[in-house]
Design an enzyme around this catalytic site. Sequence first.
Site, PDB file in Angstrom:
ATOM      1  N   GLY A   1       0.797   8.396  -0.651  1.00 16.06           N
ATOM      2  CA  GLY A   1       0.742   9.171  -1.903  1.00 16.06           C
ATOM      3  C   GLY A   1      -0.394   8.698  -2.787  1.00 16.06           C
TER       4      GLY A   1
ATOM      5  NE  ARG B   1     -17.094   2.695 -12.179  1.00 15.14           N
ATOM      6  CZ  ARG B   1     -17.014   1.575 -12.887  1.00 15.14           C
ATOM      7  NH1 ARG B   1     -16.030   0.714 -12.683  1.00 15.14           N
ATOM      8  NH2 ARG B   1     -17.938   1.308 -13.795  1.00 15.14           N
TER       9      ARG B   1
ATOM     10  CB  VAL C   1     -14.031  -1.110  -2.784  1.00 15.45           C
ATOM     11  CG1 VAL C   1     -14.536  -1.326  -1.362  1.00 15.45           C
ATOM     12  CG2 VAL C   1     -12.601  -1.632  -2.937  1.00 15.45           C
TER      13      VAL C   1
ATOM     14  NE  ARG D   1       3.247   9.911   2.666  1.00 18.37           N
ATOM     15  CZ  ARG D   1       3.403  10.550   1.498  1.00 18.37           C
ATOM     16  NH1 ARG D   1       3.379  11.863   1.458  1.00 18.37           N
ATOM     17  NH2 ARG D   1       3.596   9.865   0.388  1.00 18.37           N
TER      18      ARG D   1
ATOM     19  CG  ASP E   1       5.566  -2.011   1.629  1.00 14.94           C
ATOM     20  OD1 ASP E   1       4.674  -2.825   1.317  1.00 14.94           O
ATOM     21  OD2 ASP E   1       6.736  -2.096   1.211  1.00 14.94           O
TER      22      ASP E   1
ATOM     23  CB  THR F   1       2.678   3.092  -4.383  1.00 10.32           C
ATOM     24  OG1 THR F   1       3.864   3.869  -4.639  1.00 10.32           O
ATOM     25  CG2 THR F   1       3.039   1.621  -4.457  1.00 10.32           C
TER      26      THR F   1
ATOM     27  CG  ASP G   1       6.995   5.208  -5.310  1.00  9.51           C
ATOM     28  OD1 ASP G   1       6.994   6.091  -6.185  1.00  9.51           O
ATOM     29  OD2 ASP G   1       6.888   5.464  -4.088  1.00  9.51           O
TER      30      ASP G   1
ATOM     31  CG  ASP H   1       7.687   1.249  -3.225  1.00  7.63           C
ATOM     32  OD1 ASP H   1       6.462   1.112  -3.435  1.00  7.63           O
ATOM     33  OD2 ASP H   1       8.140   2.090  -2.434  1.00  7.63           O
TER      34      ASP H   1
ATOM     35  N   GLY I   1       9.926   7.868  -7.360  1.00  4.90           N
ATOM     36  CA  GLY I   1      10.102   6.450  -7.028  1.00  4.90           C
ATOM     37  C   GLY I   1      10.532   6.234  -5.586  1.00  4.90           C
ATOM     38  NE  ARG I   2       7.893   6.980  -0.308  1.00  4.38           N
ATOM     39  CZ  ARG I   2       6.950   6.850   0.619  1.00  4.38           C
ATOM     40  NH1 ARG I   2       7.231   6.238   1.762  1.00  4.38           N
ATOM     41  NH2 ARG I   2       5.747   7.315   0.436  1.00  4.38           N
TER      42      ARG I   2
ATOM     43  CB  ALA J   1      17.975   6.975 -20.902  1.00  8.42           C
ATOM     44  CD  GLU J   2      21.589   8.841 -25.141  1.00 10.23           C
ATOM     45  OE1 GLU J   2      20.869   9.678 -24.567  1.00 10.23           O
ATOM     46  OE2 GLU J   2      21.238   8.227 -26.170  1.00 10.23           O
TER      47      GLU J   2
ATOM     48  CG  HIS K   1       4.074  16.236  -6.546  1.00  8.30           C
ATOM     49  ND1 HIS K   1       5.059  17.003  -6.002  1.00  8.30           N
ATOM     50  CD2 HIS K   1       3.757  15.317  -5.613  1.00  8.30           C
ATOM     51  CE1 HIS K   1       5.318  16.590  -4.777  1.00  8.30           C
ATOM     52  NE2 HIS K   1       4.546  15.562  -4.512  1.00  8.30           N
TER      53      HIS K   1
HETATM   54  P1  ADP Z   1       2.665   4.386   1.853  1.00 11.57           P
HETATM   55  O1  ADP Z   1       1.422   3.742   2.332  1.00 11.57           O
HETATM   56  O2  ADP Z   1       2.545   4.907   0.449  1.00 11.57           O
HETATM   57  O3  ADP Z   1       3.892   3.514   2.067  1.00 11.57           O
HETATM   58  P2  ADP Z   1       3.442   6.021   4.141  1.00 11.57           P
HETATM   59  O4  ADP Z   1       4.655   5.217   4.443  1.00 11.57           O
HETATM   60  O5  ADP Z   1       3.546   7.499   4.200  1.00 11.57           O
HETATM   61  O6  ADP Z   1       2.870   5.727   2.677  1.00 11.57           O
HETATM   62  O7  ADP Z   1       2.289   5.511   5.118  1.00 11.57           O
HETATM   63  C1  ADP Z   1       0.991   6.033   5.045  1.00 11.57           C
HETATM   64  C2  ADP Z   1       0.383   6.088   6.420  1.00 11.57           C
HETATM   65  O8  ADP Z   1       0.264   4.759   6.949  1.00 11.57           O
HETATM   66  C3  ADP Z   1       1.202   6.831   7.481  1.00 11.57           C
HETATM   67  O9  ADP Z   1       1.011   8.211   7.419  1.00 11.57           O
HETATM   68  C4  ADP Z   1       0.642   6.252   8.758  1.00 11.57           C
HETATM   69  O10 ADP Z   1      -0.587   6.841   9.091  1.00 11.57           O
HETATM   70  C5  ADP Z   1       0.395   4.804   8.362  1.00 11.57           C
HETATM   71  N1  ADP Z   1       1.530   3.971   8.797  1.00 11.57           N
HETATM   72  C6  ADP Z   1       2.754   3.914   8.246  1.00 11.57           C
HETATM   73  N2  ADP Z   1       3.562   3.085   8.930  1.00 11.57           N
HETATM   74  C7  ADP Z   1       2.818   2.599   9.955  1.00 11.57           C
HETATM   75  C8  ADP Z   1       3.067   1.699  11.040  1.00 11.57           C
HETATM   76  N3  ADP Z   1       4.256   1.120  11.183  1.00 11.57           N
HETATM   77  N4  ADP Z   1       2.058   1.443  11.893  1.00 11.57           N
HETATM   78  C9  ADP Z   1       0.847   2.023  11.744  1.00 11.57           C
HETATM   79  N5  ADP Z   1       0.552   2.891  10.747  1.00 11.57           N
HETATM   80  C10 ADP Z   1       1.510   3.171   9.868  1.00 11.57           C
HETATM   81  O1  F6P Z   2       5.164   7.184  -3.052  1.00 12.90           O
HETATM   82  C1  F6P Z   2       4.783   8.004  -4.122  1.00 12.90           C
HETATM   83  C2  F6P Z   2       5.664   9.239  -4.163  1.00 12.90           C
HETATM   84  O2  F6P Z   2       5.242  10.050  -5.246  1.00 12.90           O
HETATM   85  C3  F6P Z   2       7.154   8.968  -4.256  1.00 12.90           C
HETATM   86  O3  F6P Z   2       7.565   8.648  -5.561  1.00 12.90           O
HETATM   87  C4  F6P Z   2       7.732  10.246  -3.728  1.00 12.90           C
HETATM   88  O4  F6P Z   2       8.978  10.023  -3.121  1.00 12.90           O
HETATM   89  C5  F6P Z   2       6.724  10.660  -2.681  1.00 12.90           C
HETATM   90  O5  F6P Z   2       5.512   9.992  -2.971  1.00 12.90           O
HETATM   91  C6  F6P Z   2       6.481  12.147  -2.641  1.00 12.90           C
HETATM   92  O6  F6P Z   2       5.624  12.434  -1.601  1.00 12.90           O
HETATM   93  P1  F6P Z   2       4.954  13.867  -1.381  1.00 12.90           P
HETATM   94  O7  F6P Z   2       3.809  13.974  -2.310  1.00 12.90           O
HETATM   95  O8  F6P Z   2       4.541  13.859   0.033  1.00 12.90           O
HETATM   96  O9  F6P Z   2       6.003  14.877  -1.702  1.00 12.90           O
END
Ligand code: ADP
Ligand code: F6P
Length: 332
Positions: free
Chosen positions: A16, A26, A28, A77, A108, A130, A132, A134, A175-176, A191-192, A255
């Site tokens: 995302g 920029r 980098v 992705r 991650d 991200t 999130d 997270d 926040g996934r 918030a309540e 979004h």
């Molecule tokens: P984020 O990086 O925000 O956690 P995703 O989980 O969608 O988002 O991962 C982004 C991209 O990273 C995936 O579409 C894939 O190309 C790559 N990826 C995710 N998990 C793996 C993995 N276990 N091994 C190799 N590439 C991965």
């Molecule tokens: O990881 C960022 C995020 O916006 C999350 O909060 C949400 O769950 C997800 O991406 C939404 O992804 P997409 O843009 O593919 O709907």
Amino acid sequence: MAENKIKTIGVLTSGGDAPGMNAAIRAVVRRGLSNGLNVKGILKGYNGLLNEEIIDMSAKDVSDTIERGGTILYTARCAEFRTEEGQKRGAEICRKHGIDGLVVIGGDGSFAGAQKLANLGINTIGLPGTIDLDIACTEYTIGFDTAVNTAMEAIDKVRDTSTSHERCSIIEVMGRGAGYIALWCGIANGAEDVLVPEKYDYDEQKLINNIIESRKKGKKHHIIINAEGIGHSEAMAKRIEAATGIETRATILGHMQRGGSPTCKDRVYASMMGALAVDLLIAGKTCRVVGYRHGEFVDFDINEALAMQKGISDYQWEVCQSLSHNYDKNNK
Ligand code: ADP
Ligand code: F6P
């Protein structure tokens, strides 16, 4: 410091998008160029790598980008990159284009991809990008500050109309699987009730009782911030309205939380992280993730970073709840 063997570095954004990614790109590019390196931008994450959508980056290419939301390199992705074959092809493409150091900006999942490339001999550094928040190894992720401010401002607006109509409002934030945006807005918006996946006990009756109590005390609105990880806000609103007799509406922010011009914090922290990623590559480091902890920009081994766990602090959660007027023990 190890001898600088790196001549050309690449940078990509993956997963995302998040406000501040452009500031990181920029940094980098400019940190790389100022150290005499060639810099290549890889478009559309690992997808673009596998499709060889690779461009040369000059200092001018990143002019007028620090204030822009989204990512100028686009993001995607990529299912193929999860396969061994895809990863091997990715490493070969890096070699073919002379990319001996790669900066991956994402979450991650993107780091897992970077880890695979590192195992295949490409020097990689991950930057936490991200909204999130997270990612366990870091207290800061690129984009969270902007997103949480955007959500906060939107919730203030919903609150105005909620008060005027004496409604209950359920506002769903992104926040996934993580509840950080919800928790921060819970505190910032007063918030309540706040529902986060890490803490929610799914006791909806308790929530309903809170709303009824709050109305009895004369509260005109009742703001419930619901994290995406719990979801189902529309259905929840219907059930709450039926049980309380109070008009209840759900608003899913969606979004809009991911867009917009990054805050000062996101611009500065993303710039620092981008520069550090290049410095690490120049120092001969690989398979590292940049983080922010205890006031310092630091780096961790990707394997260790991915194994770390993160949760919502019990104290922060307890404070968030105690600041809601519902929780007045004297019941005034
Ligand atoms: P984020 O990086 O925000 O956690 P995703 O989980 O969608 O988002 O991962 C982004 C991209 O990273 C995936 O579409 C894939 O190309 C790559 N990826 C995710 N998990 C793996 C993995 N276990 N091994 C190799 N590439 C991965
Ligand atoms: O990881 C960022 C995020 O916006 C999350 O909060 C949400 O769950 C997800 O991406 C939404 O992804 P997409 O843009 O593919 O709907």
